[in-house]
Design a protein around this motif. Structure first.
Motif: not given
Length: 104
Positions: A32-34, A49-50, A76-77, A99-102
């Protein structure tokens, strides 16, 4: 001559709503980029952004001092991006975002 000094003074209120944003990220293997943005004195956004090969489920927590945290969830695809915004009742002095992403 006085008009030349008046123009910069008129622009000061439009620049005054920029506030610092601290981001704590927990990506858990997601690529991920933010990018963060201030929209007004009480509103902010984060662009997620994935860049990885799989979709990612992200949870964003906006914390502005004594107010209740604003929690937003998004998927986020792969190869796409998502804007997540938060609006607060008070003017923001400093904003903290978690920001937590899995990867899914």
């Amino acid at each position: 001559m006085n008009k030349l000094f008046l123009v910069p003074l008129m622009l000061l209120p439009s620049l005054a709503f920029a506030f610092p944003i601290d981001v704590t990220k927990k990506l858990n293997g997601a690529e991920i980029v933010y990018n963060t943005t201030t929209i007004s004195s009480n509103m902010a956004a984060i662009n997620i952004q994935n860049v990885g090969g799989t979709a990612a489920q992200c949870r964003v927590v906006f914390v502005n001092g004594p107010e209740n945290p604003r929690v937003r969830n998004t998927v986020v695809q792969s190869g796409s991006s998502s804007y997540v915004t938060a609006n607060f009742n008070r003017a923001v002095i400093r904003l903290r975002i978690t920001l937590t992403c899995n990867p899914t």
